[in-house]
Every structure is written in structure tokens, then in C-alpha cells.
Scaffold this active site. Structure first.
Site, PDB file in Angstrom:
ATOM      1  CB  CYS A  57      -0.910   0.020   1.235  1.00 42.22           C
ATOM      2  SG  CYS A  57      -1.682  -1.538   1.646  1.00 42.22           S
ATOM      3  CG  ASP A  89      -5.320  -3.281   9.685  1.00 46.10           C
ATOM      4  OD1 ASP A  89      -4.418  -2.590  10.180  1.00 46.10           O
ATOM      5  OD2 ASP A  89      -6.529  -3.112   9.945  1.00 46.10           O
ATOM      6  CB  CYS A 130      -2.263   1.373   4.966  1.00 46.37           C
ATOM      7  SG  CYS A 130      -2.305  -0.380   5.405  1.00 46.37           S
ATOM      8  CG  ASP A 131      -7.107  -1.075   6.546  1.00 47.33           C
ATOM      9  OD1 ASP A 131      -7.000  -0.876   5.325  1.00 47.33           O
ATOM     10  OD2 ASP A 131      -7.541  -2.133   7.019  1.00 47.33           O
ATOM     11  CE  LYS A 132      -7.464   0.307  11.870  1.00 42.99           C
ATOM     12  NZ  LYS A 132      -7.286  -0.720  10.843  1.00 42.99           N
ATOM     13  CB  CYS A 202      -7.401  -3.928   0.173  1.00 42.31           C
ATOM     14  SG  CYS A 202      -6.406  -4.653   1.500  1.00 42.31           S
ATOM     15  CD  GLU A 452      -8.400  -6.097  10.381  1.00 43.50           C
ATOM     16  OE1 GLU A 452      -8.901  -4.961  10.329  1.00 43.50           O
ATOM     17  OE2 GLU A 452      -7.824  -6.624   9.416  1.00 43.50           O
ATOM     18  CB  SER A 478     -10.758  -7.012   7.719  1.00 44.01           C
ATOM     19  OG  SER A 478     -10.475  -6.620   6.397  1.00 44.01           O
TER      20      SER A 478
END
Length: 585
Positions: A57, A89, A130-132, A202, A452, A478
Site C-alpha cells: 500500500c 493490517d 492503508c487502513d489506519k 486492497c 480485527e 476488516s
């Protein structure tokens, strides 16, 4: 909400760092950075990214940052690049590293605040993937309230396996098939090799892309920017354009982040999530961004929008299409235009350019009827996520209902004190159809860090148990999770929630029609259990909470239903430089 530029803008914040005789030493250091007098005189704009080799990512973000810097410099700003952390993650799932994923969101926001306030930069460009780091950066933008923008580093292009799209979700579900003896280790490895062919976050409507979409809806990101694949050259031009747009905001001191983050725009963000079956993690991140603006926006506010907004996309994980397909269909503006047409968006909210959302969407493409349905023909009349309440979650819990056929489930509880315990049972193929898997001690405090449970959900789905087994947890999921799984249960077990009193064999009922989650045990029995010592997590993870960052996090983190935030929000530092000595023009 302001609707006009501030024509009497205050002096640039950075003046306090570089103007006047007393700052001669500072100017010497700036010249040591390679700046000339013209560069020093211009407004300084921070450019922060999470570039690094933590995940695919993040690996191309320095290229995006470089192009954004060119856009800033072209319009009379002096870009100042720095970095923040990122936790993947995907690489920390299923082990103790996941404790630190949600924690990283707070550290990302805090680290950006520290650099910006220390160096008094006049604007901020955030680049994440990325996620966070997406929500962490938007939290920082809102907290600081200096002109700012956000760019998604771009989704990954999907791979292909057996003439079908393949991504990280595919790999997880093939792992479940292996446990169910429906595939081989060699085939699983073939899927793994095919699933992620190039850089980017993702490929589906998981947490990262959900938050990229939210950045567009809130006005932090240019419309149409978040779906451009990471490897596409078009992303370079978009980054330069975003840098130029940010400089317009810096020079006008408008719009500021708190002009963008309002109750109406937060409702718009929730509507976009519901319409796309987006990540359940948005229930944490939207209230957290609201907190930074001093707006109380809880799970009840989220639930109200989810309930009234139809699901109109077929995006993975609740449909077959990925973000590359949405980009070809016209990107996020296609979705937003349909929602606006149906009256599900507030069109008077502002964009990064300072125009209103309805003005900005006027020329957006129409729905293609494949990736995005016309608002007149939604997949479902309610959104892809629902908030459940009941004695097992008095403050709320979340389920992704998009793609589910099962609307009512009642069965005996199978209780696990941690994710590790559940994984052991799954790997031994010991979970029976009809059971409700309960995983507790995984909340923000009890986790710590609210891990998660995507490894569990992927295995269940891959084993063919996605709707024959239900799952309830005070942990989170997730964005790639699917199946009959309820998470974010609040209060969590560590804070006295009823989930901590569930025993094996207790009946748990999940009803999506009544939006309820109930433990079918009488009050007398529960009172007797309350008087007894609660079961303890036996996974050996307690050492994580004993010291270091986790110890500080546990002491300050709030409940999931209010975003799992660690401070009270609502501090406005926009005039900080005005009061400082030597801050004149």
C-alpha cells in the site's frame, strides 16, 4: 458554516518561525535546507506521507508526494516533506501485532499534529494508502484546522486466478477451503501468488478504499481521486492538481477543515458507506473525525443514516466488482450523484475547491447499472451496514448486512476468551453449524487495541460456514470481512459488558429486521454470574498491556461507539500564530 473565503486572512503561521532579526538563526537553518529568500518568504506547506516498505500500500507514496510538492511550489508555496508511521493490517492479522493497528491511528494523528504545531506550517497535504493512516490523517487535518487536503495513494489492481479476479480476500477464503478439505496447499499457494500483482491498497471496498471515498465526500480529497489505481500515470497529474488546489485554500484561508467537517458532511459520509456496503470500521473512524471538530456524532447518528440509505453498488466484499471497475465506471462521483439525485446527500456541503457538492457533481457520469445501480433500482432499500442493539450490546454493535441472505439467526453460544482460542478450534474444524461463536476480551481496552477478526471470518466463509455459523465479538472486523458476523459490541467485556457473562450453550439471537442482538438468559442467572469472577483471557497477551504505548492507550481510549478516541477533541489552533511574538507579515 462559512460559505465565503476569508478575505482578511490572518498572517501566515510560518512567519513566527522565520521573520524578524530574532529569527536569523532559523533562516540560516532554512538556507541549509537549500531554500532561497523567495522560498523562505512563501507560505510553508507540510507534505506528510506514510511512505515505506511496511506494505505494498505504502511503497509508492513518495512518488505521489513528489508530484504534490510540484503542484504546491508552482502555486507559490514552499513544500516541506515529512513522514509518519503505518501499520499493515494485512501483515499483522492473526497474531499479537494486530493489537497495535487501531492504536496506530491515534499515533499517526498525534505525530502529524506535533510536526505541524512545532514548525507552524501554513497548510497540510496528507498522502496515505492503508487502513489506519487514512482516518489518522483526516483526524489530524480536522484537529489542526489549517488549510489541508488528502490523497489516496491508490488501490491495487487485482490479480486473476482461474479467469476470475483475485485479491487478498480470495486468499483468506481459500485458506478456509483448505481447512474444509475443498482445495489443496498447492492451489492455495497459486492463489497467493496471483492475488497482489502490483503496489496499492486492497482492491475492494475494504477499509482503506472506504476511507478514501469518505475523504472525497468530506471535501478533503478532489472528487474522483481515490479510485485511480496506484500504478496509473493519471495519479501523478492528480497529485499535482491537488497541490495546486491546496495552495488556493492556503492563500484564501478557505475552506478550512472545519468548514468541511460538519454534521451534514458527516451524514453524507455515512450515506456513502451505506450505499457501497463499505467497511464496518467506518463506524469507528467517522465519529473519531467528528470528535476532532467538536461534533458529537455517535453510533446512533451513524445508524440513522445507514437505515435510510439504500445499497446501490455491487462492490467487493458484498459484490463481484473491485475498485478498478468503479474507476472505469466513473469513480466515487457516480455513486454520490445517484445519492444526491435520490435526496440522500446534503448538496450544500463544501468541497476542497470551495464549491458546493451539488455544483461539483453536476457533470458526474450516470450509473452504469453494473457496478453502480441507478437510485431508482437499489439492491436493498436500506444500507449495507446495520447497527444492532439489545441486552448484549446496550450501546450498539455493527453488522455488514450487504449480501446476506440470513436475516434471523438464533443458536447456542460457543465462547472463546480470545481470537487465538477461536483460531485453534477453527483449524481443528471444531465449529459446528448453528453455533454462535463469541470472541471476547478484544475491545479497545480488553484487546488491547481492538483487533480485527478477519482471519476468523475469512476461514469461516471459506469453510462454507459464512451464514451457517454466526459470530459476535467486542473486537472489530476488516473491511474485507463478510458473513453473519457482529462486531464492535459495546460495552466490551473489559468494561463490564454482558458479553463477558455469556457461557457455552446460552442462546443468542441476531435479528436484522428488528436490528437486535439478545442473550436469551434470565436476569436471575445473569446476576448470579455477575457475582462470580469473570473468565480471564488465557492467550498470554496480557504482557502487551503492561507497559509502553499500549499502557498509555488503555488509560485514555474511549468506547467503540464513540470512535475509540483518546482525547476530547474540539481545540482550534487556527489563530495560534497570531498571538506569537514576531508573527507579523
Amino acid at each position: 458554516m462559512s460559505d465565503k473565503p476569508n478575505t482578511s486572512r490572518p498572517p501566515y503561521r510560518s512567519n513566527v518561525m522565520k521573520n524578524g532579526p530574532i529569527k536569523a538563526a532559523a533562516r540560516a537553518m532554512l538556507r541549509g535546507l537549500g531554500l532561497d529568500d523567495e522560498d523562505i518568504a512563501q507560505p510553508f506547506v507540510g507534505v506528510v506521507s506514510s511512505h515505506g516498505e511496511m506494505s505494498p500500500c505504502n511503497m509508492r507514496l513518495s512518488e505521489v508526494a513528489e508530484q504534490a510538492r510540484w503542484g504546491i511550489y508552482r502555486e507559490g508555496g514552499t513544500p516541506r516533506e515529512f513522514n509518519t508511521i503505518s501499520v499493515s493490517d494485512g501483515l499483522v492479522n492473526g497474531h499479537t501485532g494486530m493489537h497495535f493497528s487501531l492504536m496506530s491511528r491515534e499515533l499517526i494523528a498525534d505525530s502529524i499534529e506535533i510536526v505541524m504545531r512545532a514548525h507552524q506550517y501554513d497548510g497540510l497535504m496528507c498522502i496515505g494508502a492503508c487502513d489506519k493512516n487514512f482516518p489518522g490523517m483526516m483526524m489530524a487535518l480536522t484537529r489542526l484546522n489549517v488549510p489541508g487536503a488528502f490523497l489516496n495513494g491508490g488501490p491495487a489492481l487485482p490479480g486473476r486466478y482461474k479467469d476470475a479476479p483475485a485479491d487478498v480476500k480470495t486468499v483468506g477464503e481459500y485458506t478456509g477451503k483448505l481447512i474444509a478439505r475443498q482445495t489443496t496447499e498447492d492451489e492455495l499457494e497459486d492463489v497467493s501468488r496471483a492475488a497482489w500483482p502490483a503496489s496499492g491498497c486492497c482492491a475492494g471496498q475494504f477499509t482503506a478504499n472506504t476511507m478514501g471515498m469518505i475523504a472525497e465526500v468530506l471535501g478533503f480529497a478532489p472528487l474522483g481521486s481515490s479510485t485511480i489505481p496506484s500504478v496509473h500515470s493519471q495519479r501523478r497529474a492528480m497529485a499535482r492538481s491537488a497541490g495546486r488546489k491546496l495552495m488556493s485554500a492556503v492563500q484564501a484561508n478557505f475552506p478550512l477543515p472545519r468548514d468541511l467537517v460538519t454534521r451534514k458532511s458527516l451524514e453524507n459520509a455515512c450515506a456513502a458507506v451505506a450505499a457501497t456496503g463499505g467497511s464496518t470500521n467506518s463506524v469507528l473512524h467517522i465519529p473519531a473525525i467528528a470528535n476532532e471538530a467538536g461534533i458529537e456524532f455517535t453510533v446512533e447518528d451513524v445508524a440513522a443514516v445507514f437505515e435510510r440509505t439504500p445499497l446501490i453498488t455491487h462492490l467487493s466484499p458484498s459484490g463481484p466488482y473491485l475498485y478498478a471497475d468503479l474507476h472505469e465506471a466513473g469513480g466515487v462521483p457516480v455513486i454520490l450523484k445517484q445519492l444526491l439525485k435520490g435526496g440522500y446527500l446534503h448538496g450544500d456541503c463544501l468541497t476542497l475547491e470551495g464549491t458546493t457538492l451539488d455544483q461539483a457533481l453536476a457533470d458526474a457520469p450516470e450509473a452504469d447499472g453494473k457496478v453502480v445501480e441507478a437510485i431508482e433500482h437499489p439492491r436493498t432499500p436500506h444500507g449495507g451496514l446495520q447497527i444492532l442493539k439489545g441486552n448484549l450490546a446496550t450501546d450498539g454493535a455493527v453488522i455488514k448486512s450487504a449480501g446476506l441472505d440470513t436475516r434471523h439467526f438464533s443458536g447456542p453460544a460457543r465462547v472463546f476468551e480470545s481470537e487465538e482460542q477461536c483460531l485453534q478450534a477453527l483449524l481443528a474444524n471444531q465449529i459446528e453449524d448453528g453455533e454462535v461463536v463469541v470472541i471476547r476480551n478484544e475491545g479497545p481496552v480488553g484487546g488491547p487495541g481492538m483487533r480485527e477478526m478477519v482471519t476468523v471470518t475469512a476461514l469461516l466463509y471459506g469453510m462454507g460456514k459464512g451464514e451457517s455459523v454466526a459470530m459476535v465479538t467486542d473486537g472489530r472486523f476488516s473491511g474485507a470481512s463478510r458473513g453473519l458476523c457482529v462486531g464492535y459490541v459495546t460495552p466490551e467485556a473489559a468494561k463490564g459488558g454482558l458479553i463477558g457473562l455469556v457461557e457455552n450453550g446460552d442462546t443468542i439471537t441476531i435479528d436484522l429486521e428488528t436490528q437486535s442482538l439478545h442473550l436469551e438468559v434470565d436476569d436471575g442467572t445473569l446476576q448470579a454470574r455477575e457475582a462470580s469472577p469473570r473468565p480471564q483471557d488465557a492467550s498470554g497477551k496480557a504482557y502487551i498491556a503492561a507497559a509502553g504505548y499500549a499502557q498509555k492507550y488503555i488509560a485514555s481510549v474511549g468506547p467503540a461507539t464513540r470512535g475509540a478516541v483518546t482525547h476530547s477533541g474540539n481545540v482550534d489552533w487556527r489563530n495560534e500564530a497570531e498571538a506569537a511574538p514576531g508573527s507579523g507579515k
